[in-house]
Design an enzyme around this catalytic site. Sequence first.
Site, mmCIF file in Angstrom:
data_model
loop_
_atom_site.group_PDB
_atom_site.id
_atom_site.type_symbol
_atom_site.label_atom_id
_atom_site.label_comp_id
_atom_site.label_asym_id
_atom_site.label_seq_id
_atom_site.Cartn_x
_atom_site.Cartn_y
_atom_site.Cartn_z
ATOM 1 N N PRO A 1 -0.833 -5.649 -3.015
ATOM 2 C CA PRO A 1 0.035 -5.270 -1.899
ATOM 3 C C PRO A 1 1.503 -5.138 -2.295
ATOM 4 C CG PRO A 1 -0.664 -7.542 -1.678
ATOM 5 C CD PRO A 1 -1.425 -6.959 -2.833
ATOM 6 N N ALA A 2 1.919 -5.747 -3.394
ATOM 7 C CA ALA A 2 3.303 -5.603 -3.871
ATOM 8 C C ALA A 2 3.316 -4.437 -4.864
ATOM 9 C CB ALA A 2 3.785 -6.886 -4.531
ATOM 10 N N GLU A 3 3.367 -3.222 -4.320
ATOM 11 C CA GLU A 3 3.209 -2.043 -5.158
ATOM 12 C C GLU A 3 4.309 -1.872 -6.200
ATOM 13 O OE1 GLU A 3 5.125 -1.052 -1.326
ATOM 14 O OE2 GLU A 3 3.180 -1.846 -1.769
ATOM 15 N N TYR A 4 5.344 -2.657 -6.123
ATOM 16 C CA TYR A 4 6.385 -2.601 -7.152
ATOM 17 C C TYR A 4 5.941 -3.315 -8.428
ATOM 18 C CZ TYR A 4 9.220 -0.848 -3.386
ATOM 19 O OH TYR A 4 9.687 -0.095 -2.354
#
Length: 80
Positions: A30-33
């Site tokens: 979910p933390a696409e970074y």
Amino acid sequence: MLLQIARFRADGAEYDPGTGRYRIRGVVGPAEYHERYPDAGRPGLVDNTYTDVTAAWALCRALDLVRRVPACGARNSSNA
């Protein structure tokens, strides 16, 4: 839909004989970074917690569903 999600997750898992467990590699959580490890040659993470937990949940719920739903073509003895 749940069964297809479970199939998708199962297809992405690889058995690791060294640990005796399945691993999911090359995912973005979910933390696409955080799409790759520093200095990694290709994108994706290994054993991302979010992905692992949601995959395990989907697989368990699909198994529950399959155990509850009668087999396709099975006849109810009271209707025979």
